[in-house]
Design a protein around this motif. Structure first.
Motif, mmCIF file in Angstrom:
data_model
loop_
_atom_site.group_PDB
_atom_site.id
_atom_site.type_symbol
_atom_site.label_atom_id
_atom_site.label_comp_id
_atom_site.label_asym_id
_atom_site.label_seq_id
_atom_site.Cartn_x
_atom_site.Cartn_y
_atom_site.Cartn_z
ATOM 1 N N THR A 1 0.837 -1.210 0.000
ATOM 2 C CA THR A 1 0.000 0.000 0.000
ATOM 3 C C THR A 1 0.865 1.250 0.000
ATOM 4 O O THR A 1 0.610 2.198 -0.764
ATOM 5 N N THR A 2 1.867 1.254 0.854
ATOM 6 C CA THR A 2 2.785 2.398 0.912
ATOM 7 C C THR A 2 3.433 2.631 -0.440
ATOM 8 O O THR A 2 3.517 3.777 -0.920
ATOM 9 N N GLU A 3 3.869 1.566 -1.089
ATOM 10 C CA GLU A 3 4.535 1.694 -2.386
ATOM 11 C C GLU A 3 3.592 2.280 -3.432
ATOM 12 O O GLU A 3 3.975 3.163 -4.211
ATOM 13 N N ARG A 4 2.331 1.806 -3.462
ATOM 14 C CA ARG A 4 1.371 2.302 -4.463
ATOM 15 C C ARG A 4 1.044 3.775 -4.222
ATOM 16 O O ARG A 4 0.957 4.563 -5.174
ATOM 17 N N VAL A 5 0.852 4.159 -2.962
ATOM 18 C CA VAL A 5 0.512 5.557 -2.655
ATOM 19 C C VAL A 5 1.675 6.473 -3.001
ATOM 20 O O VAL A 5 1.499 7.531 -3.628
ATOM 21 N N GLU A 6 2.881 6.093 -2.624
ATOM 22 C CA GLU A 6 4.053 6.929 -2.916
ATOM 23 C C GLU A 6 4.262 7.053 -4.424
ATOM 24 O O GLU A 6 4.612 8.141 -4.921
ATOM 25 N N LYS A 7 4.040 5.950 -5.162
ATOM 26 C CA LYS A 7 4.196 6.006 -6.614
ATOM 27 C C LYS A 7 3.164 6.942 -7.232
ATOM 28 O O LYS A 7 3.478 7.745 -8.120
ATOM 29 N N ALA A 8 1.923 6.888 -6.764
ATOM 30 C CA ALA A 8 0.873 7.768 -7.291
ATOM 31 C C ALA A 8 1.186 9.229 -6.992
ATOM 32 O O ALA A 8 0.981 10.114 -7.838
ATOM 33 N N ILE A 9 1.671 9.490 -5.793
ATOM 34 C CA ILE A 9 2.028 10.870 -5.420
ATOM 35 C C ILE A 9 3.125 11.394 -6.328
ATOM 36 O O ILE A 9 3.072 12.538 -6.801
ATOM 37 N N ARG A 10 4.142 10.552 -6.603
ATOM 38 C CA ARG A 10 5.241 10.976 -7.478
ATOM 39 C C ARG A 10 4.751 11.217 -8.897
ATOM 40 O O ARG A 10 5.091 12.226 -9.521
ATOM 41 N N GLU A 11 3.977 10.279 -9.427
ATOM 42 C CA GLU A 11 3.535 10.395 -10.819
ATOM 43 C C GLU A 11 2.634 11.603 -11.039
ATOM 44 O O GLU A 11 2.689 12.245 -12.095
ATOM 45 N N LEU A 12 1.788 11.914 -10.063
ATOM 46 C CA LEU A 12 0.884 13.061 -10.196
ATOM 47 C C LEU A 12 1.499 14.355 -9.682
ATOM 48 O O LEU A 12 0.922 15.425 -9.846
ATOM 49 N N ASN A 13 2.687 14.237 -9.064
ATOM 50 C CA ASN A 13 3.325 15.410 -8.441
ATOM 51 C C ASN A 13 2.361 16.087 -7.473
ATOM 52 O O ASN A 13 2.175 17.304 -7.463
ATOM 53 N N TYR A 14 1.749 15.253 -6.643
ATOM 54 C CA TYR A 14 0.732 15.747 -5.704
ATOM 55 C C TYR A 14 1.383 16.496 -4.564
ATOM 56 O O TYR A 14 2.392 16.066 -3.995
ATOM 57 N N ARG A 15 0.803 17.657 -4.223
ATOM 58 C CA ARG A 15 1.256 18.456 -3.085
ATOM 59 C C ARG A 15 0.081 18.644 -2.145
ATOM 60 O O ARG A 15 -0.955 19.191 -2.546
ATOM 61 N N PRO A 16 0.203 18.200 -0.866
ATOM 62 C CA PRO A 16 -0.916 18.346 0.063
ATOM 63 C C PRO A 16 -1.296 19.794 0.275
ATOM 64 O O PRO A 16 -0.451 20.701 0.194
#
Length: 348
Positions: free
Chosen positions: A42-57
């Motif tokens: 789960t951690t790996e999938r979330v971190e990958k999605a954040i990187r790919e979308l360049n998500y900023r909280p």
């Protein structure tokens, strides 16, 4: 990346991160707030999605939920040409090591204006702590409390960002004079800094007091600036028959100007003339000869001040390690006094 909608771009949302990661948006929210544990996959999938979308909280929304922003502000007077870079660098490193963000607020006007701005920041809910490098009338260190951020007042710079307090400590000047006296020097020239600076006044005062205390001879106090041209002019104008064998400069720039003038006059450093500076600039270490100087731990001052602020924010014990005191560093530019009676001076 940004999401394009109808020809315009917008930042990705937490829901889009969740869809890409194949988890619920609640899971992403808990991950961002470090509210695990989570399965490694789960951690790996979330971190990958954040990187790919360049998500900023959204920091504002997050702070409303958690009452924490991780933002620490530093307040400075508006003298940008005198920015205390080493002190700010030390503060920034301490903030980063604590997992915080540091921002700088430059305030025009008086100390009262800075105090008013500090109060605005303290009560804004946007920052967790405020560090002021100069005095704030009516305000002192205080911990984080209900509706207010923590505050630390370093008070080591005046309204023009000139060093005061520990940064103006000149006690090491006595060590400089004593060390040169032990090498046989008896007549000294001091090339002073601008006397509207507390540090320059203190260095001149300790120089004159120590020369008198040891029964040495003051060959003059000249100068009045921080630049190499001040040292260059002082040594260029020095009478070859003055008997001065040691030049004590207010800082390294002045000292390097003095060494350049000595070189042009055919005077060897340190065989004919010893020169010392102050500040331990990197260029002085690699000069020929390398420059004797005083090391000032300005980064340590900033690091300790920020660490004090973080302790107040987190209701922890303040740091007990103090910055290293100013230290004399003797290098190649200071040596024994020239042999008595030798014809060591003569302009070329």
């Amino acid at each position: 990346m940004a999401i394009d909608v109808g020809g315009t771009s917008r930042a990705p949302t937490i829901h889009e991160v969740a869809r890409r990661a194949g988890v619920s948006h609640q899971t992403v929210s808990r991950y961002l707030r470090d509210m695990g544990p989570f399965k490694p996959a789960t951690t790996e999938r979330v971190e990958k999605a954040i990187r790919e979308l360049n998500y900023r909280p959204n920091m504002i929304a997050r702070s409303m939920r958690t009452r924490r922003t991780g933002v620490l502000a530093v307040i400075l007077p508006s003298q940008l040409d005198a920015m205390p870079t080493p002190t700010l660098a030390g503060a920034a490193k301490a903030a980063h090591a604590a997992g915080c963000f540091m921002e700088i607020s430059v305030v025009d006007g008086t100390a009262q204006d800075r105090a008013a701005r500090a109060i605005e920041l303290l009560e804004s809910g946007r920052v967790e702590g405020v560090l002021s490098l100069s005095a704030l009338p009516g305000l002192t260190d205080r911990p984080k409390g209900p509706g207010t951020a923590a505050l630390t007042v370093l008070d080591q710079y005046d309204d023009d960002l000139r060093g005061i307090g520990p940064l103006a400590d000149a006690s090491v000047m006595a060590d400089i004079v004593r060390s040169l006296a032990e090498l046989g020097h008896r007549k000294f020239l001091h090339i002073a800094g601008p006397q509207d600076w507390a540090s320059a006044r203190a260095r001149r005062r300790v120089f004159e007091e120590t020369v008198a205390e040891l029964g040495l001879v003051c060959g003059g106090v000249v100068g009045g600036g921080w630049g190499p041209e001040v040292g260059y002019a002082a040594v260029s104008d020095l009478d070859a028959a003055s008997g001065v064998t040691a030049v004590v400069a207010a800082n390294d720039y002045v000292a390097m100007g003095a060494m350049r003038a000595a070189h042009e006059r055919g005077w060897r450093v340190p065989q004919d003339l010893s020169v010392t500076g102050w500040d331990d600039l990197g260029t002085g270490r690699y000069a020929t000869p390398s420059l004797s100087t005083v090391s000032v731990d300005r980064q340590g001052q900033g690091r300790q001040a920020m660490s004090r602020l973080i302790a107040l924010v987190r209701d922890e014990a303040p740091p007990v390690v103090s910055p290293e005191a100013n230290q004399l560093i003797l290098r190649e530019s200071s040596g024994p006094v020239p042999p008595s009676g030798s014809a060591w001076r003569g302009d070329t």
